[in-house]
Design a protein around this motif. Sequence first.
Motif, PDB file in Angstrom:
ATOM      1  N   ARG A  30       0.941  -1.192  -0.076  1.00  0.00           N
ATOM      2  CA  ARG A  30      -0.198   0.122   0.003  1.00  0.00           C
ATOM      3  C   ARG A  30       0.827   0.981  -0.038  1.00  0.00           C
ATOM      4  N   ASP A  31       2.051   1.275   0.764  1.00  0.00           N
ATOM      5  CA  ASP A  31       2.914   2.529   0.740  1.00  0.00           C
ATOM      6  C   ASP A  31       3.910   2.517  -0.411  1.00  0.00           C
ATOM      7  N   GLY A  32       3.761   1.573  -1.162  1.00  0.00           N
ATOM      8  CA  GLY A  32       4.590   1.305  -2.417  1.00  0.00           C
ATOM      9  C   GLY A  32       5.940   1.425  -2.249  1.00  0.00           C
ATOM     10  N   THR A  33       6.299   0.468  -1.121  1.00  0.00           N
ATOM     11  CA  THR A  33       7.801   0.168  -0.872  1.00  0.00           C
ATOM     12  C   THR A  33       7.724  -1.176  -1.735  1.00  0.00           C
ATOM     13  N   LEU A  34       6.708  -1.762  -1.989  1.00  0.00           N
ATOM     14  CA  LEU A  34       6.902  -3.117  -2.649  1.00  0.00           C
ATOM     15  C   LEU A  34       6.065  -2.798  -3.955  1.00  0.00           C
ATOM     16  N   ASP A  35       6.279  -3.431  -4.945  1.00  0.00           N
ATOM     17  CA  ASP A  35       5.477  -3.354  -6.039  1.00  0.00           C
ATOM     18  C   ASP A  35       4.778  -4.745  -6.441  1.00  0.00           C
ATOM     19  N   ALA A  36       5.156  -5.744  -5.959  1.00  0.00           N
ATOM     20  CA  ALA A  36       4.341  -7.104  -6.003  1.00  0.00           C
ATOM     21  C   ALA A  36       5.046  -7.927  -5.026  1.00  0.00           C
ATOM     22  N   VAL A  37       3.972  -8.889  -4.443  1.00  0.00           N
ATOM     23  CA  VAL A  37       4.550  -9.953  -3.245  1.00  0.00           C
ATOM     24  C   VAL A  37       4.322 -11.376  -3.560  1.00  0.00           C
ATOM     25  N   VAL A  38       5.223 -12.063  -3.824  1.00  0.00           N
ATOM     26  CA  VAL A  38       5.055 -13.516  -4.193  1.00  0.00           C
ATOM     27  C   VAL A  38       4.785 -14.340  -2.937  1.00  0.00           C
ATOM     28  N   VAL A  39       3.016 -14.554  -2.793  1.00  0.00           N
ATOM     29  CA  VAL A  39       2.444 -15.671  -1.706  1.00  0.00           C
ATOM     30  C   VAL A  39       3.056 -16.785  -1.702  1.00  0.00           C
ATOM     31  N   SER A  40       2.962 -17.448  -2.799  1.00  0.00           N
ATOM     32  CA  SER A  40       3.294 -18.990  -2.649  1.00  0.00           C
ATOM     33  C   SER A  40       3.608 -19.355  -4.238  1.00  0.00           C
ATOM     34  N   THR A  41       4.282 -20.481  -4.428  1.00  0.00           N
ATOM     35  CA  THR A  41       4.794 -20.891  -5.753  1.00  0.00           C
ATOM     36  C   THR A  41       3.966 -22.004  -6.128  1.00  0.00           C
ATOM     37  N   SER A  42       3.154 -22.469  -5.209  1.00  0.00           N
ATOM     38  CA  SER A  42       2.664 -23.786  -5.565  1.00  0.00           C
ATOM     39  C   SER A  42       1.070 -23.851  -4.997  1.00  0.00           C
ATOM     40  N   PRO A  43       0.064 -24.472  -5.810  1.00  0.00           N
ATOM     41  CA  PRO A  43       0.407 -25.108  -7.186  1.00  0.00           C
ATOM     42  C   PRO A  43       0.974 -24.036  -8.240  1.00  0.00           C
ATOM     43  N   THR A  44       0.303 -22.985  -8.311  1.00  0.00           N
ATOM     44  CA  THR A  44       0.876 -22.045  -9.437  1.00  0.00           C
ATOM     45  C   THR A  44       1.402 -20.898  -8.686  1.00  0.00           C
ATOM     46  N   LEU A  45       2.064 -19.830  -9.313  1.00  0.00           N
ATOM     47  CA  LEU A  45       2.584 -18.736  -8.961  1.00  0.00           C
ATOM     48  C   LEU A  45       1.346 -17.888  -8.522  1.00  0.00           C
ATOM     49  N   ALA A  46       1.549 -17.382  -7.152  1.00  0.00           N
ATOM     50  CA  ALA A  46       0.333 -16.633  -6.556  1.00  0.00           C
ATOM     51  C   ALA A  46       0.998 -14.989  -6.222  1.00  0.00           C
ATOM     52  N   VAL A  47       0.559 -14.102  -6.650  1.00  0.00           N
ATOM     53  CA  VAL A  47       1.186 -12.920  -6.289  1.00  0.00           C
ATOM     54  C   VAL A  47       0.135 -11.694  -5.962  1.00  0.00           C
ATOM     55  N   GLU A  48       0.421 -10.930  -5.100  1.00  0.00           N
ATOM     56  CA  GLU A  48      -0.447  -9.950  -4.822  1.00  0.00           C
ATOM     57  C   GLU A  48       0.221  -8.418  -5.191  1.00  0.00           C
ATOM     58  N   VAL A  49      -0.691  -7.498  -5.697  1.00  0.00           N
ATOM     59  CA  VAL A  49      -0.221  -6.248  -5.857  1.00  0.00           C
ATOM     60  C   VAL A  49      -1.084  -5.362  -5.263  1.00  0.00           C
TER      61      VAL A  49
END
Lengths: 308, 401
Positions: B100-119
């Motif tokens: 939310r404060d823009g420090t990160l552009d995306a966060v990888v939550v998990s890689t299994s079973p597929t790549l899950a990303v939050e933005v």
Amino acid sequence: MATLEIDALNKSYGSLQALRDMSFAVRAGEIFGFVGSNGAGKSTTMRITLGVLAADSGQVRWDGAPIDHETRRRIGYMPEERGLYPRMKVADQLVYLARLHGMDAARARESMEHWTQVLGIEERRGDEVLKLSLGNQQRVQLAAALVHEPDILVLDEPFSGLDPVAVDVMSGVLREQADRGVPVVFSSHQLELVERISDRVGIVRAGSIVATGAIDELRRTEETRWRVVGPPASRWAGGIPGVRVVADDDGTSLVEAGPGAAADTDQALLAAALAVGPVREFAVVRPTLTELYRDVVTADTQTEAVPA
Amino acid sequence: MSELRPLGTSATIRLVAGREIRTRILSKAFLLLTGVFVVAVVLGGLVFKLVGSDPDPVAIGVLPDASGVSQQISDTGKAVGVDVKVTDVPDAATARSDLRDGTLDAVVVSTSPTLAVEVHEEVDDQGKALLGSLAQQLALAGAVTDLGGDPATVAQTVATAAPDVTVLDPKEPRDGGQIAAGYIAGILLFITLMNAGQLVAQGVVEEKSSRVVELLLATVRPWQLMAGKVLGIGAVGLLQLVAIVGAGAASVVGFGLLDSTSLDIGTAALWALVWFVIGFTSYALALAALASLVSRQEDIGSVTGPVIAFMVVPYVIAVSVAPWDPDNPLVKVLSFVPFASPLVMPVRIALGTAAAWENLVAIALSLALLPVLVWFAGRVYSGAVLHAGGRLSIKQALRGQ
């Protein structure tokens, strides 16, 4: 003494012959008044003298030699169409013109200061020309003709648009320049003024000089006239040989003696008049320049500006 | 009797030119135009520096569940050409607040079973390319493992595979810096040439309409007056261009904009000045002659209009075609045609696509035309400048009426 000679100039504009054998001479130290109706060829003559116009034939000489570019630098010129840079300051403008004529910078500035002072425009040195009154612009224009201390002055209608005080200043300056040995040629329609300040006059009609000479020479006519305020001329003039009465009106008479009259005709006239009654005034009447001019210029108006 | 010395031709021309320089350089129009241009090129350099510098790296956070993928993210970043910064994030709450404060552009939550990303709101194109590639790799690795293969070997082979490309017609090397310089050269020359040319035309007509020309020509020859005017205004125009080009070159060097371009700023600037001198001389002579045909300021447009319309054509081609297609035949031909080459050749030089011989030939062609122009302008000007009243034709002026 050096002389400015205008010798047999001819110039045509298309089918209009502006100058036909225009010739006259102005000696150093002489003021030459150039008169004639509009379109008679005065400005054309002056422009050819300055080299801004080429003659079809004829020559302008100074001191015996045909006038060239170097000589022309030493002419002070006031064109008929007044012209200065409208947005340039008076002082800068005059210094620039003086330098173009060959003065060094310091001398040009000195001369500018002198002439603006003499012509009464020293307060205007820092103003742009376009902010000046017409009369003051005219003074700047004259200063522009004088600032390089010319050896010859050619001024096209320098008096037009001037107030009486400025006319006096201008005539004074012309006389001073002539006394310095400068031949001064100027044109004007103000004939009384020309008569008053010129040493010699040239009357021009249809591109040629039709009369030239000192004012007194021009005014000297074959007939002599007297104006007599006293008894009516019809009562006393009849008995004097060669005299006729021109006018006789309410106590003022005009009598004329022909070329053959005796030298003491005036004494005979006066005695005859006194014998009849009291004479209040008795004076020789000479034609004014205005009268001469009318005679000469209207003599044959039809020939004026006829297409060649 | 008087203290006048004969004034030589060069002294006369210097005096006339000196008046022009003094009058123009102190004019508000000159100071304003020059000032605006200098500020514009310096600000342009500054903006270019701020906008054009390397973008911030894509910041990607990795939650503990997906920590195994950190190295792979960095590697993928390198492979797809995206600058990436990977940080470990302890828990989902921290991840969300950083997003939310823009420090990160995306966060990888998990890689299994597929790549899950939050933005937060969306992920930019670079992030998309990176994450897309990462997802494909993970899917491929999963499939390779299922088939009994070694994902690492496959990844290695895939990474080194590249098409064998044969270039038929190598593209001229051009980069953003050169294209920008080409634009600026084209626009600057057009504006300064047009401005200086118009000053010449206005100056000629000013002397005619105020009738001061008669006074001047009683002591100066017509061609000296014209030459002085052209030289004076040319000097002022050149000074203006030197100030603008100098400020531009200084800001480009000062802001360090040259690092990423093969633009030769010295050569481009020098030739822009040379071409200004050539172009100005050509246009000034033509405009002085044409302007002497009219007597009123209102009529200037009727003689300068066609010349400026003539300038617009090579200018438009120079700035709209040349930067993208410098080898376009029209561009090449125009860069050799006198009157057009001052507007086209400097653009080609700035783009780095003009050979030295091409430049010299174009200069020679333009210079060859100058004596003819000098003769023509001198004759027309002398014949017309004292004529007051209606507009003259060139033929009448040449006859000296």
